[in-house]
Design a protein around this motif. Structure first.
Motif, PDB file in Angstrom:
ATOM      1  N   THR A  53     -26.560  56.207  17.134  1.00  0.00           N
ATOM      2  CA  THR A  53     -26.275  57.180  16.097  1.00  0.00           C
ATOM      3  C   THR A  53     -26.536  58.602  16.570  1.00  0.00           C
ATOM      4  OG1 THR A  53     -28.530  57.103  15.216  1.00  0.00           O
ATOM      5  CG2 THR A  53     -26.952  55.543  14.295  1.00  0.00           C
ATOM      6  N   SER A  54     -25.962  59.543  15.848  1.00  0.00           N
ATOM      7  CA  SER A  54     -26.302  60.959  15.971  1.00  0.00           C
ATOM      8  C   SER A  54     -26.500  61.481  14.553  1.00  0.00           C
ATOM      9  CB  SER A  54     -25.181  61.740  16.667  1.00  0.00           C
ATOM     10  OG  SER A  54     -24.059  61.890  15.807  1.00  0.00           O
ATOM     11  N   LYS A  55     -26.838  62.754  14.426  1.00  0.00           N
ATOM     12  CA  LYS A  55     -27.004  63.335  13.091  1.00  0.00           C
ATOM     13  C   LYS A  55     -25.695  63.335  12.311  1.00  0.00           C
ATOM     14  CE  LYS A  55     -30.877  66.335  14.375  1.00  0.00           C
ATOM     15  NZ  LYS A  55     -31.367  67.733  14.467  1.00  0.00           N
ATOM     16  N   ALA A  56     -24.575  63.259  13.040  1.00  0.00           N
ATOM     17  CA  ALA A  56     -23.270  63.354  12.384  1.00  0.00           C
ATOM     18  C   ALA A  56     -22.632  62.007  12.095  1.00  0.00           C
ATOM     19  CB  ALA A  56     -22.319  64.195  13.246  1.00  0.00           C
ATOM     20  N   GLY A  57     -23.219  60.911  12.594  1.00  0.00           N
ATOM     21  CA  GLY A  57     -22.579  59.627  12.328  1.00  0.00           C
ATOM     22  C   GLY A  57     -23.088  58.526  13.232  1.00  0.00           C
ATOM     23  N   GLU A  58     -22.373  57.407  13.197  1.00  0.00           N
ATOM     24  CA  GLU A  58     -22.793  56.198  13.905  1.00  0.00           C
ATOM     25  C   GLU A  58     -21.572  55.539  14.520  1.00  0.00           C
ATOM     26  OE1 GLU A  58     -24.753  51.868  12.651  1.00  0.00           O
ATOM     27  OE2 GLU A  58     -25.229  53.685  11.512  1.00  0.00           O
ATOM     28  N   THR A  59     -21.772  54.857  15.643  1.00  0.00           N
ATOM     29  CA  THR A  59     -20.683  54.115  16.273  1.00  0.00           C
ATOM     30  C   THR A  59     -20.978  52.626  16.181  1.00  0.00           C
ATOM     31  OG1 THR A  59     -19.424  53.797  18.324  1.00  0.00           O
ATOM     32  CG2 THR A  59     -21.756  54.323  18.553  1.00  0.00           C
ATOM     33  N   ARG A  60     -19.956  51.813  15.930  1.00  0.00           N
ATOM     34  CA  ARG A  60     -20.158  50.379  15.691  1.00  0.00           C
ATOM     35  C   ARG A  60     -20.541  49.657  16.973  1.00  0.00           C
ATOM     36  NH1 ARG A  60     -17.624  45.302  15.567  1.00  0.00           N
ATOM     37  NH2 ARG A  60     -15.908  46.071  16.845  1.00  0.00           N
ATOM     38  N   VAL A  61     -21.627  48.891  16.890  1.00  0.00           N
ATOM     39  CA  VAL A  61     -22.085  48.099  18.029  1.00  0.00           C
ATOM     40  C   VAL A  61     -21.299  46.794  18.083  1.00  0.00           C
ATOM     41  CG1 VAL A  61     -24.040  46.823  18.997  1.00  0.00           C
ATOM     42  CG2 VAL A  61     -24.393  49.116  18.047  1.00  0.00           C
ATOM     43  N   ARG A  62     -20.737  46.487  19.247  1.00  0.00           N
ATOM     44  CA  ARG A  62     -19.987  45.244  19.415  1.00  0.00           C
ATOM     45  C   ARG A  62     -20.881  44.098  19.891  1.00  0.00           C
ATOM     46  NH1 ARG A  62     -14.589  46.977  22.865  1.00  0.00           N
ATOM     47  NH2 ARG A  62     -13.803  48.619  21.475  1.00  0.00           N
ATOM     48  N   ALA A  63     -21.762  44.387  20.838  1.00  0.00           N
ATOM     49  CA  ALA A  63     -22.592  43.325  21.408  1.00  0.00           C
ATOM     50  C   ALA A  63     -23.825  43.934  22.064  1.00  0.00           C
ATOM     51  CB  ALA A  63     -21.807  42.510  22.430  1.00  0.00           C
ATOM     52  N   VAL A  64     -24.896  43.130  22.110  1.00  0.00           N
ATOM     53  CA  VAL A  64     -26.120  43.512  22.814  1.00  0.00           C
ATOM     54  C   VAL A  64     -26.431  42.421  23.824  1.00  0.00           C
ATOM     55  CG1 VAL A  64     -28.570  44.063  22.605  1.00  0.00           C
ATOM     56  CG2 VAL A  64     -26.984  44.722  20.781  1.00  0.00           C
ATOM     57  N   LYS A  65     -26.480  42.782  25.089  1.00  0.00           N
ATOM     58  CA  LYS A  65     -26.788  41.826  26.159  1.00  0.00           C
ATOM     59  C   LYS A  65     -28.190  42.131  26.674  1.00  0.00           C
ATOM     60  CE  LYS A  65     -24.973  40.098  30.599  1.00  0.00           C
ATOM     61  NZ  LYS A  65     -24.640  38.733  30.148  1.00  0.00           N
ATOM     62  N   VAL A  66     -29.055  41.107  26.715  1.00  0.00           N
ATOM     63  CA  VAL A  66     -30.445  41.277  27.137  1.00  0.00           C
ATOM     64  C   VAL A  66     -30.668  40.449  28.392  1.00  0.00           C
ATOM     65  CG1 VAL A  66     -32.856  40.994  26.483  1.00  0.00           C
ATOM     66  CG2 VAL A  66     -31.173  41.679  24.758  1.00  0.00           C
ATOM     67  N   GLU A  67     -31.159  41.095  29.462  1.00  0.00           N
ATOM     68  CA  GLU A  67     -31.412  40.419  30.732  1.00  0.00           C
ATOM     69  C   GLU A  67     -32.876  40.590  31.128  1.00  0.00           C
ATOM     70  OE1 GLU A  67     -28.747  41.913  33.697  1.00  0.00           O
ATOM     71  OE2 GLU A  67     -27.160  40.523  33.122  1.00  0.00           O
ATOM     72  N   PRO A  68     -33.734  39.592  30.863  1.00  0.00           N
ATOM     73  CA  PRO A  68     -35.127  39.687  31.329  1.00  0.00           C
ATOM     74  C   PRO A  68     -35.179  39.710  32.855  1.00  0.00           C
ATOM     75  CG  PRO A  68     -34.855  37.962  29.670  1.00  0.00           C
ATOM     76  CD  PRO A  68     -33.485  38.385  30.081  1.00  0.00           C
ATOM     77  N   SER A  69     -36.129  40.452  33.395  1.00  0.00           N
ATOM     78  CA  SER A  69     -36.294  40.518  34.840  1.00  0.00           C
ATOM     79  C   SER A  69     -36.883  39.223  35.376  1.00  0.00           C
ATOM     80  CB  SER A  69     -37.210  41.694  35.207  1.00  0.00           C
ATOM     81  OG  SER A  69     -37.533  41.672  36.585  1.00  0.00           O
ATOM     82  N   LYS A  70     -36.381  38.757  36.503  1.00  0.00           N
ATOM     83  CA  LYS A  70     -36.917  37.549  37.132  1.00  0.00           C
ATOM     84  C   LYS A  70     -38.225  37.834  37.870  1.00  0.00           C
ATOM     85  CE  LYS A  70     -32.327  35.494  37.765  1.00  0.00           C
ATOM     86  NZ  LYS A  70     -31.343  34.976  38.755  1.00  0.00           N
ATOM     87  N   ASP A  71     -38.454  39.104  38.196  1.00  0.00           N
ATOM     88  CA  ASP A  71     -39.619  39.465  39.007  1.00  0.00           C
ATOM     89  C   ASP A  71     -40.758  40.074  38.201  1.00  0.00           C
ATOM     90  OD1 ASP A  71     -38.178  38.686  41.323  1.00  0.00           O
ATOM     91  OD2 ASP A  71     -37.163  40.634  41.327  1.00  0.00           O
ATOM     92  N   ASP A  72     -40.448  40.643  37.035  1.00  0.00           N
ATOM     93  CA  ASP A  72     -41.463  41.344  36.252  1.00  0.00           C
ATOM     94  C   ASP A  72     -41.281  40.986  34.780  1.00  0.00           C
ATOM     95  OD1 ASP A  72     -43.222  43.062  35.010  1.00  0.00           O
ATOM     96  OD2 ASP A  72     -42.548  44.866  36.057  1.00  0.00           O
ATOM     97  N   SER A  73     -42.238  40.240  34.201  1.00  0.00           N
ATOM     98  CA  SER A  73     -42.110  39.797  32.814  1.00  0.00           C
ATOM     99  C   SER A  73     -42.169  40.950  31.830  1.00  0.00           C
ATOM    100  CB  SER A  73     -43.222  38.792  32.482  1.00  0.00           C
ATOM    101  OG  SER A  73     -44.507  39.393  32.640  1.00  0.00           O
ATOM    102  N   ARG A  74     -42.664  42.124  32.277  1.00  0.00           N
ATOM    103  CA  ARG A  74     -42.746  43.286  31.388  1.00  0.00           C
ATOM    104  C   ARG A  74     -41.435  44.038  31.308  1.00  0.00           C
ATOM    105  NH1 ARG A  74     -46.584  47.013  33.973  1.00  0.00           N
ATOM    106  NH2 ARG A  74     -46.068  48.277  32.152  1.00  0.00           N
ATOM    107  N   LEU A  75     -40.477  43.713  32.147  1.00  0.00           N
ATOM    108  CA  LEU A  75     -39.237  44.489  32.262  1.00  0.00           C
ATOM    109  C   LEU A  75     -38.059  43.718  31.694  1.00  0.00           C
ATOM    110  CD1 LEU A  75     -37.962  47.104  33.492  1.00  0.00           C
ATOM    111  CD2 LEU A  75     -37.555  45.768  35.562  1.00  0.00           C
TER     112      LEU A  75
END
Length: 273
Positions: A205-227
């Motif tokens: 979003t911005s102060k003037a509006g919002e853009t439609r989200v199509r998808a969210v892809k989440v990739e956990p790190s294989k080397d660092d559980s915090r990332l």
């Protein structure tokens, strides 16, 4: 008498108004946080058919105003106390996992969700048995796999950010802009000693509006559980929204959310003569 009058005036002060918001979520299997307000209706639209008669919610707290093939309208009869969360479960008809859209209903001091769009994540195409990666890959898959780089799309970097309250950090990120989509690519670092953090949805979003989200892809790190790497694909925003936006990542239940400011988009490319 003056003290009594002063107390009466203080009690008569109107409650602060709440800004109505429209937000988009992608189903991940974790509860989706929705902000509600007493007497304010929330209209939820799903990308798939729902089982409206099987909706699970406390009828003493939430009134189900109406259900449609792909929609649901609710109206709170009261509000959750600070730190309290109410549950809304909506069974889905398409037979895919997750089979239920679960919401964590909370009260927010200045915002209320009056419209919520709920999408399923984009499915990765079946791999070609004898050929190179297919053109049907989603934008997130293409960027994450390296099939698309900065050639052919506009790119722009945006700075890292640390949320002082939660300790969540974002590294320097990159935005990509093509003719029909925008993608935000950023890595999030969880503070030491905290459980792994994964977003359950996003808005841009911005102060003037919002853009439609199509998808969210989440990739956990294989080397660092915090990332964790987060790739958010959206429609191309209208020019009125501007080029500097805020990416809001919804945290899982009882975990903080993260709002990353100064997410700068590349300008639209000039059409070739």
């Amino acid at each position: 008498m003056l003290l009594l009058l002063g107390g009466t005036l203080a009690q008569a002060q109107p409650a602060p108004t709440r800004e109505p918001r429209r937000r988009s979520f992608t189903l991940t299997g974790s509860p989706l946080e929705a902000r509600i307000g007493m007497g304010i209706r929330t209209y939820i639209v799903f990308a798939v058919s729902i089982r409206g008669k099987a909706v699970e919610v406390d009828p003493k707290r939430i009134r189900v105003v109406d259900t449609g093939e792909k929609s649901l309208i609710i109206e709170p009869l009261s509000e959750p106390r600070p730190g309290e969360r109410w549950t809304l479960r909506v069974p889905l008809e398409d037979g895919k996992a997750p089979g239920v859209a679960e919401f964590s209903l909370v009260a927010h001091p200045s915002e209320v969700d009056t419209e919520i769009d709920v999408e399923r994540p984009e499915e990765s195409p079946t791999a070609c048995p004898t050929c190179a990666p297919c053109a049907a890959l989603s934008a997130a898959d293409a960027i994450a796999s390296g099939f698309i780089d900065s050639d052919g799309v506009g790119t722009r970097k945006f700075p890292s950010f640390t949320d002082a309250a939660s300790g969540l950090q974002s590294r320097d990120g990159v935005t990509y802009r093509a003719k029909t989509w925008v993608l935000v690519d950023v890595e999030i670092i969880t503070p030491p000693g905290h459980p792994a953090w994964r977003p359950t949805g996003a808005t841009l979003t911005s102060k003037a509006g919002e853009t439609r989200v199509r998808a969210v892809k989440v990739e956990p790190s294989k080397d660092d559980s915090r990332l964790v790497r987060v790739l958010v694909t959206t429609d191309v925003p209208p020019s009125s929204v501007g080029l500097e936006l805020t990416l809001h990542l919804n945290g899982p239940e009882e975990a903080p959310s993260l709002s990353i400011p100064h997410v700068t988009l590349p300008p639209a490319k000039e059409p070739k003569p």
